[in-house]
Scaffold this motif. Structure first.
Motif, PDB file in Angstrom:
ATOM      1  N   PRO A   1      10.275  10.143 -14.692  1.00 35.10           N
ATOM      2  CA  PRO A   1      11.301   9.232 -15.088  1.00 35.10           C
ATOM      3  C   PRO A   1      12.035   9.860 -14.504  1.00 35.10           C
ATOM      4  O   PRO A   1      13.904   9.269 -14.187  1.00 35.10           O
ATOM      5  CB  PRO A   1      11.192   8.037 -15.929  1.00 35.10           C
ATOM      6  N   GLY A   2      13.236  11.101 -14.871  1.00 38.44           N
ATOM      7  CA  GLY A   2      14.381  11.623 -15.326  1.00 38.44           C
ATOM      8  C   GLY A   2      14.766  12.257 -14.357  1.00 38.44           C
ATOM      9  O   GLY A   2      15.672  12.695 -13.413  1.00 38.44           O
ATOM     10  N   TRP A   3      13.715  12.010 -12.899  1.00 35.98           N
ATOM     11  CA  TRP A   3      14.137  12.919 -11.708  1.00 35.98           C
ATOM     12  C   TRP A   3      14.929  12.019 -11.154  1.00 35.98           C
ATOM     13  O   TRP A   3      14.458  10.636 -10.982  1.00 35.98           O
ATOM     14  CB  TRP A   3      12.454  13.045 -10.356  1.00 35.98           C
ATOM     15  N   HIS A   4      16.870  12.812 -10.486  1.00 35.60           N
ATOM     16  CA  HIS A   4      17.228  11.971  -9.538  1.00 35.60           C
ATOM     17  C   HIS A   4      16.779  13.301  -8.429  1.00 35.60           C
ATOM     18  O   HIS A   4      17.595  13.725  -8.365  1.00 35.60           O
ATOM     19  CB  HIS A   4      18.884  11.711 -10.620  1.00 35.60           C
ATOM     20  N   ASP A   5      17.083  11.621  -7.378  1.00 36.77           N
ATOM     21  CA  ASP A   5      16.899  13.058  -5.954  1.00 36.77           C
ATOM     22  C   ASP A   5      18.648  13.067  -5.298  1.00 36.77           C
ATOM     23  O   ASP A   5      18.899  12.661  -4.967  1.00 36.77           O
ATOM     24  CB  ASP A   5      16.454  12.042  -4.481  1.00 36.77           C
ATOM     25  N   THR A   6      18.909  13.448  -6.132  1.00 41.20           N
ATOM     26  CA  THR A   6      20.169  14.252  -5.876  1.00 41.20           C
ATOM     27  C   THR A   6      20.372  15.875  -4.584  1.00 41.20           C
ATOM     28  O   THR A   6      19.381  16.218  -4.625  1.00 41.20           O
ATOM     29  CB  THR A   6      21.133  14.528  -6.853  1.00 41.20           C
ATOM     30  N   PRO A   7      21.520  15.588  -3.614  1.00 43.52           N
ATOM     31  CA  PRO A   7      20.934  17.392  -3.086  1.00 43.52           C
ATOM     32  C   PRO A   7      20.643  18.424  -3.719  1.00 43.52           C
ATOM     33  O   PRO A   7      19.735  19.374  -3.265  1.00 43.52           O
ATOM     34  CB  PRO A   7      22.436  17.275  -2.368  1.00 43.52           C
ATOM     35  N   THR A   8      21.449  18.682  -5.443  1.00 45.39           N
ATOM     36  CA  THR A   8      21.538  19.418  -6.160  1.00 45.39           C
ATOM     37  C   THR A   8      19.351  19.675  -6.338  1.00 45.39           C
ATOM     38  O   THR A   8      18.753  21.139  -6.175  1.00 45.39           O
ATOM     39  CB  THR A   8      21.993  19.516  -7.676  1.00 45.39           C
ATOM     40  N   ASN A   9      18.882  18.710  -6.581  1.00 51.37           N
ATOM     41  CA  ASN A   9      17.517  18.762  -7.222  1.00 51.37           C
ATOM     42  C   ASN A   9      16.569  18.951  -6.304  1.00 51.37           C
ATOM     43  O   ASN A   9      15.543  19.499  -6.277  1.00 51.37           O
ATOM     44  CB  ASN A   9      17.360  17.573  -7.537  1.00 51.37           C
ATOM     45  N   ALA A  10      17.309  18.286  -4.750  1.00 54.47           N
ATOM     46  CA  ALA A  10      16.104  18.371  -3.902  1.00 54.47           C
ATOM     47  C   ALA A  10      16.451  19.632  -3.498  1.00 54.47           C
ATOM     48  O   ALA A  10      15.218  20.481  -3.056  1.00 54.47           O
ATOM     49  CB  ALA A  10      16.370  17.579  -2.885  1.00 54.47           C
ATOM     50  N   ARG A  11      17.437  20.427  -3.524  1.00 49.21           N
ATOM     51  CA  ARG A  11      17.529  21.983  -2.871  1.00 49.21           C
ATOM     52  C   ARG A  11      16.338  22.983  -4.461  1.00 49.21           C
ATOM     53  O   ARG A  11      16.139  23.676  -4.301  1.00 49.21           O
ATOM     54  CB  ARG A  11      19.108  23.040  -3.209  1.00 49.21           C
ATOM     55  N   GLN A  12      16.453  22.243  -5.121  1.00 51.60           N
ATOM     56  CA  GLN A  12      16.087  23.518  -6.302  1.00 51.60           C
ATOM     57  C   GLN A  12      14.678  23.086  -6.521  1.00 51.60           C
ATOM     58  O   GLN A  12      13.812  24.171  -5.696  1.00 51.60           O
ATOM     59  CB  GLN A  12      16.371  22.673  -7.473  1.00 51.60           C
TER      60      GLN A  12
END
Length: 144
Positions: free
Chosen positions: A73-84
């Protein structure tokens, strides 16, 4: 070879608790987990193939931690997270496509393949990503 096989089997069969029941378990959520000094990484008696197996195992653990985080639930689909996430998936796919190796030169190629993963995850990441950073540190040690 037998000792290395036991080490890999232990990693696969016994999930690490990363400090449960220790002082590390009492740290606040923003303190990265501390790993004990593990002398099993980069021992001179490891063959290139054994070290490659250690690297592949450590990379698989990073992938597992990233997928756990992405499905939490803590996942946020931000550009940084998506890139990682994309870098992690790409590195693991590259490792899976590489054949078994026997030479030091082949091992150098395997280590180069995981470099993007080592560069992507830094110890300063807070929250649920701490487990990923700890797994990346184990991968970093396996590459030495």
């Amino acid at each position: 070879m037998e000792r290395h096989d036991r080490m890999i089997a232990r990693h696969v069969r016994e999930p690490s608790d990363h400090g449960t029941g220790t002082i590390a378990a009492m740290r606040d959520a923003d303190t990265p987990p501390q790993e004990p000094a593990d002398q099993s990484y980069n021992r001179p008696e490891l063959t290139p193939r054994q070290q490659a197996d250690l690297i592949r195992s450590a990379a698989a653990e990073v992938y597992e931690r990233v997928e756990e985080w992405r499905n939490s639930p803590g996942w946020h689909d931000t550009p940084t997270n998506a890139r990682q996430h994309q870098v992690t998936v790409g590195v693991v796919a590259t490792l899976n496509a590489l054949p078994e190796l026997d030479t030091v030169e082949d091992l150098a190629g395997l280590i180069n393949a995981v470099r993007p993963l080592l560069a992507e995850w830094r110890p300063s990441r807070p929250g649920p990503e701490q487990q990923i950073v700890a797994a990346v540190e184990r991968l970093r040690k396996a590459c030495r």
